[in-house]
Design a protein around this motif. Structure first.
Motif, PDB file in Angstrom:
ATOM      1  N   PRO A 226      -5.351 -14.377  -0.154  1.00 53.58           N
ATOM      2  CA  PRO A 226      -6.709 -14.698   0.282  1.00 53.58           C
ATOM      3  C   PRO A 226      -6.898 -14.949   1.771  1.00 53.58           C
ATOM      4  O   PRO A 226      -8.017 -14.901   2.265  1.00 53.58           O
ATOM      5  CB  PRO A 226      -7.023 -15.974  -0.509  1.00 53.58           C
ATOM      6  N   SER A 227      -5.833 -15.213   2.510  1.00 57.83           N
ATOM      7  CA  SER A 227      -6.041 -15.573   3.914  1.00 57.83           C
ATOM      8  C   SER A 227      -5.020 -14.908   4.821  1.00 57.83           C
ATOM      9  O   SER A 227      -3.944 -14.490   4.378  1.00 57.83           O
ATOM     10  CB  SER A 227      -5.946 -17.094   4.089  1.00 57.83           C
ATOM     11  N   ARG A 228      -5.368 -14.861   6.086  1.00 55.43           N
ATOM     12  CA  ARG A 228      -4.481 -14.266   7.088  1.00 55.43           C
ATOM     13  C   ARG A 228      -3.143 -15.010   7.123  1.00 55.43           C
ATOM     14  O   ARG A 228      -2.080 -14.402   7.224  1.00 55.43           O
ATOM     15  CB  ARG A 228      -5.155 -14.311   8.461  1.00 55.43           C
ATOM     16  N   MET A 229      -3.209 -16.336   7.041  1.00 55.42           N
ATOM     17  CA  MET A 229      -1.996 -17.130   7.070  1.00 55.42           C
ATOM     18  C   MET A 229      -1.092 -16.790   5.881  1.00 55.42           C
ATOM     19  O   MET A 229       0.128 -16.647   6.036  1.00 55.42           O
ATOM     20  CB  MET A 229      -2.356 -18.618   7.049  1.00 55.42           C
ATOM     21  N   ASP A 230      -1.698 -16.624   4.703  1.00 53.22           N
ATOM     22  CA  ASP A 230      -0.918 -16.257   3.514  1.00 53.22           C
ATOM     23  C   ASP A 230      -0.314 -14.861   3.669  1.00 53.22           C
ATOM     24  O   ASP A 230       0.839 -14.632   3.285  1.00 53.22           O
ATOM     25  CB  ASP A 230      -1.787 -16.304   2.262  1.00 53.22           C
ATOM     26  N   VAL A 231      -1.083 -13.938   4.218  1.00 54.90           N
ATOM     27  CA  VAL A 231      -0.588 -12.573   4.429  1.00 54.90           C
ATOM     28  C   VAL A 231       0.616 -12.599   5.363  1.00 54.90           C
ATOM     29  O   VAL A 231       1.651 -11.978   5.078  1.00 54.90           O
ATOM     30  CB  VAL A 231      -1.702 -11.657   4.991  1.00 54.90           C
ATOM     31  N   GLU A 232       0.493 -13.308   6.464  1.00 55.80           N
ATOM     32  CA  GLU A 232       1.610 -13.395   7.415  1.00 55.80           C
ATOM     33  C   GLU A 232       2.846 -13.998   6.757  1.00 55.80           C
ATOM     34  O   GLU A 232       3.963 -13.524   6.953  1.00 55.80           O
ATOM     35  CB  GLU A 232       1.196 -14.207   8.637  1.00 55.80           C
ATOM     36  N   GLU A 233       2.634 -15.031   5.956  1.00 60.35           N
ATOM     37  CA  GLU A 233       3.750 -15.667   5.253  1.00 60.35           C
ATOM     38  C   GLU A 233       4.407 -14.691   4.281  1.00 60.35           C
ATOM     39  O   GLU A 233       5.640 -14.607   4.200  1.00 60.35           O
ATOM     40  CB  GLU A 233       3.264 -16.907   4.502  1.00 60.35           C
ATOM     41  N   LEU A 234       3.591 -13.940   3.544  1.00 52.73           N
ATOM     42  CA  LEU A 234       4.143 -12.982   2.581  1.00 52.73           C
ATOM     43  C   LEU A 234       4.964 -11.897   3.267  1.00 52.73           C
ATOM     44  O   LEU A 234       6.043 -11.529   2.793  1.00 52.73           O
ATOM     45  CB  LEU A 234       3.029 -12.353   1.754  1.00 52.73           C
TER      46      LEU A 234
END
Length: 181
Positions: free
Chosen positions: A45-53
């Motif tokens: 759902p979020s840019r931060m989550d995408v970067e973490e993934l």
């Protein structure tokens, strides 16, 4: 764009990673991060989550390279499965944190389930596309290939690929708008 002959194939890249070659990790990042990022945007759902993934996926590649056995010539399917698994774990952690912070009489909204259902619906719409349009979506969206690469693989002009992608997007957008109203 690099010449395919200049690029290591994924099996050789995997051997280099297993030997701890940091330059191979940079090659893997350059090769796969754009596609893994696009995939992560579809499930996070979020840019931060995408970067973490993306980071977690490539770190897992680095850590497990010696144990990976490729069933195909491509490392990408393995990376996408790892990304999906990291996303599931992230959602579980977030759900636990969210439920821990809610008063006992409140429940978290089923947003993740709704998003999952919506994604299933979009996948069904893509599956309903004509064969050539579906293949173009697979090449450009799932495998991260450029319109030019897809055109070469399918024996089409770049303009034809661009037009078909645009038409498919319009069809999907109309279907989404119809479903929401």
């Amino acid at each position: 764009m690099t010449d395919p002959e200049d690029r290591d194939d994924d099996a050789r890249l995997l051997v280099r990673l297993a030997l701890g070659d940091k330059a191979a990790l940079a090659v893997a990042f350059d090769r796969f991060a754009p596609t893994v990022t696009r995939y992560a945007w579809a499930i996070a759902p979020s840019r931060m989550d995408v970067e973490e993934l993306v980071q977690d996926t490539l770190l897992t590649l680095w850590q497990k390279a010696a144990a990976i056995e490729l069933p195909t010539e491509s490392l990408l399917p393995w990376l996408l499965v790892v990304c999906r698994n990291h996303a599931r774990n992230l959602r579980r952690r977030q759900a636990r944190a969210e439920s821990d912070s809610l008063p006992d009489d409140l429940e978290a909204p089923p947003a993740a389930e709704e998003a999952r259902e919506h994604l299933r619906w979009v996948r069904a719409e893509i599956d309903a596309l004509p064969t050539l349009d579906r293949r173009i979506c697979e090449l450009c969206l799932l495998e991260g290939r450029s319109y030019s690469e897809a055109a070469t693989i399918l024996g089409l002009s770049v303009g034809a690929v661009t037009k078909r992608v645009s038409r498919s997007r319009t069809r999907l957008k109309k279907a989404v708008m119809h479903d929401e109203h």
